[in-house]
Design an enzyme around this catalytic site. Structure first.
Site, PDB file in Angstrom:
ATOM      1  N   ASP A  79      -5.304  25.772  11.328  1.00  0.00           N
ATOM      2  CA  ASP A  79      -5.625  26.942  10.511  1.00  0.00           C
ATOM      3  C   ASP A  79      -4.312  27.621  10.095  1.00  0.00           C
ATOM      4  O   ASP A  79      -3.227  27.199  10.460  1.00  0.00           O
ATOM      5  CB  ASP A  79      -6.554  27.920  11.241  1.00  0.00           C
ATOM      6  CG  ASP A  79      -5.967  28.471  12.527  1.00  0.00           C
ATOM      7  OD1 ASP A  79      -4.766  28.227  12.800  1.00  0.00           O
ATOM      8  OD2 ASP A  79      -6.698  29.151  13.265  1.00  0.00           O
ATOM      9  N   TYR A 101     -13.234  22.430  17.350  1.00  0.00           N
ATOM     10  CA  TYR A 101     -12.388  23.614  17.142  1.00  0.00           C
ATOM     11  C   TYR A 101     -13.229  24.841  16.751  1.00  0.00           C
ATOM     12  O   TYR A 101     -13.948  24.810  15.752  1.00  0.00           O
ATOM     13  CB  TYR A 101     -11.364  23.305  16.054  1.00  0.00           C
ATOM     14  CG  TYR A 101     -10.433  24.447  15.746  1.00  0.00           C
ATOM     15  CD1 TYR A 101      -9.479  24.868  16.661  1.00  0.00           C
ATOM     16  CD2 TYR A 101     -10.510  25.107  14.518  1.00  0.00           C
ATOM     17  CE1 TYR A 101      -8.619  25.904  16.370  1.00  0.00           C
ATOM     18  CE2 TYR A 101      -9.650  26.151  14.222  1.00  0.00           C
ATOM     19  CZ  TYR A 101      -8.710  26.544  15.151  1.00  0.00           C
ATOM     20  OH  TYR A 101      -7.863  27.585  14.869  1.00  0.00           O
ATOM     21  N   GLU A 107      -0.066  23.579  20.107  1.00  0.00           N
ATOM     22  CA  GLU A 107      -0.122  25.041  20.132  1.00  0.00           C
ATOM     23  C   GLU A 107      -0.240  25.587  21.538  1.00  0.00           C
ATOM     24  O   GLU A 107       0.254  26.661  21.841  1.00  0.00           O
ATOM     25  CB  GLU A 107      -1.296  25.529  19.286  1.00  0.00           C
ATOM     26  CG  GLU A 107      -1.418  27.040  19.268  1.00  0.00           C
ATOM     27  CD  GLU A 107      -2.278  27.548  18.139  1.00  0.00           C
ATOM     28  OE1 GLU A 107      -2.913  28.594  18.331  1.00  0.00           O
ATOM     29  OE2 GLU A 107      -2.314  26.922  17.073  1.00  0.00           O
ATOM     30  N   LYS A 108      -0.906  24.821  22.403  1.00  0.00           N
ATOM     31  CA  LYS A 108      -1.104  25.283  23.772  1.00  0.00           C
ATOM     32  C   LYS A 108      -1.196  24.084  24.704  1.00  0.00           C
ATOM     33  O   LYS A 108      -1.425  22.954  24.257  1.00  0.00           O
ATOM     34  CB  LYS A 108      -2.343  26.174  23.864  1.00  0.00           C
ATOM     35  CG  LYS A 108      -3.611  25.530  23.337  1.00  0.00           C
ATOM     36  CD  LYS A 108      -4.782  26.502  23.417  1.00  0.00           C
ATOM     37  CE  LYS A 108      -4.756  27.522  22.320  1.00  0.00           C
ATOM     38  NZ  LYS A 108      -5.091  26.966  20.987  1.00  0.00           N
ATOM     39  N   ARG A 122     -12.467  28.173  15.886  1.00  0.00           N
ATOM     40  CA  ARG A 122     -12.112  29.254  14.957  1.00  0.00           C
ATOM     41  C   ARG A 122     -12.259  28.836  13.498  1.00  0.00           C
ATOM     42  O   ARG A 122     -11.634  29.377  12.611  1.00  0.00           O
ATOM     43  CB  ARG A 122     -10.679  29.726  15.211  1.00  0.00           C
ATOM     44  CG  ARG A 122     -10.489  30.382  16.565  1.00  0.00           C
ATOM     45  CD  ARG A 122      -9.124  31.055  16.618  1.00  0.00           C
ATOM     46  NE  ARG A 122      -8.841  31.524  17.952  1.00  0.00           N
ATOM     47  CZ  ARG A 122      -8.223  30.795  18.880  1.00  0.00           C
ATOM     48  NH1 ARG A 122      -7.831  29.577  18.595  1.00  0.00           N
ATOM     49  NH2 ARG A 122      -7.995  31.286  20.069  1.00  0.00           N
ATOM     50  N   ASP A 137      -2.850  24.486  15.901  1.00  0.00           N
ATOM     51  CA  ASP A 137      -4.267  24.506  15.546  1.00  0.00           C
ATOM     52  C   ASP A 137      -4.424  24.380  14.032  1.00  0.00           C
ATOM     53  O   ASP A 137      -3.552  24.818  13.271  1.00  0.00           O
ATOM     54  CB  ASP A 137      -4.916  25.808  16.032  1.00  0.00           C
ATOM     55  CG  ASP A 137      -5.288  25.753  17.507  1.00  0.00           C
ATOM     56  OD1 ASP A 137      -5.110  24.685  18.116  1.00  0.00           O
ATOM     57  OD2 ASP A 137      -5.767  26.766  18.048  1.00  0.00           O
TER      58      ASP A 137
END
Length: 663
Positions: free
Chosen positions: A119, A342, A21-22, A344, A117
């Site tokens: 989610d 993580y 994701e990043k 979130r 990520d």
């Protein structure tokens, strides 16, 4: 002769492409893959020919209305509602080059691994890149899913050994897509409708409406008005001062009988001082007969490890940190320092296998947080409480420290505070239950019922980590049923009803997560108790900050108050838009979709119908509540770019939706 890894791959190894994701996640993945490695353009090439690349948050965003029809560039009521027939995504300008990198790598790859990520939003973020790049169906069916919630090498290695099929997560992606498109439709159309109508009332500012932000604003407006309209009223308690034959003293409080109902308010408080004085006078010097003496031992296990909202609430209470400040600190602790998992997460449980890592995590806590060093020594890592529950863990688990120690001098003040809370909450899982004894005495004095209660700690257990803890009631004397005591005197205690307290970051977050309490529909309230509430773990902090930025909420110390513009906006909308019922119902529908229990097409069709009704309703009247109200956020004029688009709070992830529809 040395052979180039890329050439060697062509001979011996099929290329596997990991898309994170990043960049920080990509680096963590590459760190455990074969060496030697080389940095390429927007990627890391590994010794075995595999490649790790990344997104930079959302590489794509929902197209603006004018992409569907140039006429939509002008805000005109007759265009509403704008509902695309074929949805369009467009590259975000600042990250277009990375999308080009992925386009080339996806074509080269023999196998693709989705490493967004863990989610709903992370699932969509990478899936939408596959769709945009037109990855073939054959290659798409073979895509694997890598779920990483801890960036430390050992955790990443374990995750790599447990890759799953990406197709398992299609419902999660569809749910996120529905959320994104619903946000766009709701925000674009209602924002334009209300802003255009506001101009008719002389309000020359942006009137932003969103499926989450507007009900949140509505909560604050309602609370502020309840406070302003509140009229304090006196009420009275009667206390009996009691003496045992052994000379022990304590007090008990009168419980009015049904005969006193006409002198009580809805909460049972006595409003007549004359009545209270009469009771107090009658009991002075009289016998008090013990009718019931209950002593009940009890215990309470440690509170579960944190999810993001619970952490934000506690950090706000303990340190006055805003929800956004907590999320920013968490993001840094996770990505930069790799000190927590993580952040979130909406889960408060841990997988069973994680229990074996407790000693290593404990060592890291002891080295990182000197204040908890003694607590680490006293922890019993053999304890396995309710926090370890595989059935409660889905894509990600609770936020806990990692096994990596981080010198405190490397952390900012906010990072130290947040890390300390996360570490302490984790340590609690290895401490005994808090054990206590509840005592309740019921006494009859002159035919009136009086009750005394107390709770005494028998074993502090996990509460030792909280320091002094809450003040306990004085211990009640040991008396038995039938004992006759003396009421030395009765006392009338004057009290005043108190207004509701204004919202703070902590209480507003608690309201958003426990939104069922604010919903009027009984059936919906029951459903919402089992869902995530209003907004998501990742977006709640950003919604609060967005409302402040747009001038609808104002910070006054720790409290959050609605502005004149914020109140005018809420008053200009139909009640169902400013109440949480409708938007909370959306959350329930989206959650059902993620669990394969709801359908995308049904959700979007129902949304389209309600949207047309709302646009018609808003267009039928001028919002007089906005007349004379000063505006701070200006609407976009022709050819002018909208400012203030929301991004994924605390990270580089931007939401995949129109900038004008944020929130």
């Amino acid at each position: 002769m040395l052979i180039c890894p890329a050439v060697k791959r062509g001979w011996q190894h099929s290329m596997k492409l990991y898309i994170a994701e990043k960049p920080s996640l990509a680096r963590a993945i590459a760190a455990v893959l074969p060496k030697p490695q080389s940095k390429g353009d927007g990627c890391i090439r590994c010794g075995n020919g595999d490649v790790v690349s990344w997104c930079v948050g959302h590489l794509l965003e929902q197209a603006e209305p004018e992409s569907y029809d140039p006429a939509f560039k002008q805000w005109r009521y007759e265009h509403l509602p704008i509902v695309p027939d074929q949805w369009q995504l467009k590259p975000r300008p600042k990250v277009r080059s990375q999308l080009s990198v992925l386009r080339k790598l996806v074509k080269e790859a023999d196998q693709i691994v989705h490493a967004g990520d863990p989610d709903r939003e992370g699932q969509l973020l990478v899936d939408e890149v596959f769709d945009y790049l037109k990855v073939s169906d054959t290659k798409k069916r073979a895509i694997q899913r890598l779920l990483i919630s801890d960036l430390n090498p050992s955790a990443v290695t374990k995750a790599l050994a447990k890759v799953r099929t990406n197709s398992e997560f299609v419902p999660l992606s569809v749910s996120a897509l529905a959320r994104s498109r619903a946000d766009w439709l709701y925000g674009i159309n209602l924002t334009r409708a209300l802003t255009l109508q506001g101009r008719k009332a002389g309000f020359d500012g942006l009137l932003s409406v969103g499926r989450v932000q507007t009900p949140v604003l509505g909560l604050v407006v309602t609370r502020d008005r309840e406070i302003e309209s509140f009229v304090s009223k006196p009420f009275y308690e009667v206390r009996a001062h009691l003496l045992t034959p052994a000379g022990e003293r304590f007090t008990a409080t009168w419980v009015p009988s049904e005969a006193c109902a006409r002198w009580q308010d809805d909460e049972g408080r006595i409003l007549s001082r004359k009545l209270a004085e009469n009771v107090a006078e009658r009991i002075g010097g009289k016998e008090a007969l013990v009718e019931q003496a209950k002593r009940s031992p009890g215990k309470q296990p440690a509170p579960l490890p944190y999810n993001l909202s619970a952490l934000q609430i506690d950090a706000s209470k303990a340190f006055g940190l805003s929800a956004q400040a907590v999320l920013d600190a968490c993001q840094s602790l996770y990505e930069k320092h790799r000190a927590i998992t993580y952040p979130r997460s909406d889960c408060r449980y841990l997988p069973q296998e994680h229990h074996g890592e407790a000693p290593a995590v404990m060592r890291a806590i002891g080295q990182s947080e000197a204040n908890l060093a003694d607590a680490v020594k006293s922890a019993d890592t053999s304890r396995r409480g309710r926090a370890w529950n595989d059935k409660k863990v889905e894509a990600h688990h609770a936020i806990i420290p990692t096994s990596k120690a981080v010198p405190v001098e490397r952390l900012s003040a906010d990072e130290r505070k947040v890390y300390g809370l996360v570490a302490r909450q984790y340590l609690m899982q290895f401490y005994p239950d808090w054990r206590y004894a509840d005592t309740e005495l019921q006494l009859r004095i002159e035919s009136g019922l009086f009750i005394a209660k107390s709770r005494q700690t028998l074993e502090a257990g996990w509460k030792v980590l909280l320091g002094k803890g809450e003040k306990e009631a004085d211990e009640l004397p040991r008396v038995e049923v039938g004992d006759q005591l003396l009421c030395e005197k009765g006392e009338v205690v004057d009290k005043q009803t108190q207004p509701p307290k204004p919202f703070t970051d902590a209480t507003l977050l608690a309201a958003m997560t426990g939104i069922a309490r604010f919903v009027s529909d009984n059936s919906l309230r029951k459903i919402l108790r089992e869902t995530d509430g209003l907004g998501t773990e990742a977006t709640r902090a950003g919604i609060i900050e967005l409302l402040v930025k747009r001038g609808y909420l104002q910070r006054q110390g720790k409290t959050l108050k609605s502005s004149q513009a914020g109140r005018g906006l809420i008053d200009a909308l139909p009640e169902r838009v400013s109440k949480p019922d409708l938007t909370a119902h959306w959350e329930s529908s989206l959650d059902a979709m993620a669990r394969r229990e709801g359908r995308y097409d049904q959700f979007m069709e129902a949304l389209g119908v309600s949207l047309r009704e709302l646009v018609d309703e808003l267009g039928s009247q001028v919002p007089e509540s906005l007349r004379g109200v000063p505006s701070s956020a200006k609407p976009r004029r022709k050819g002018q770019k909208r400012k203030g688009s929301t991004s994924r709070s605390g990270s580089t992830r931007s939401r995949s939706r129109s900038k004008a529809a944020a929130g």
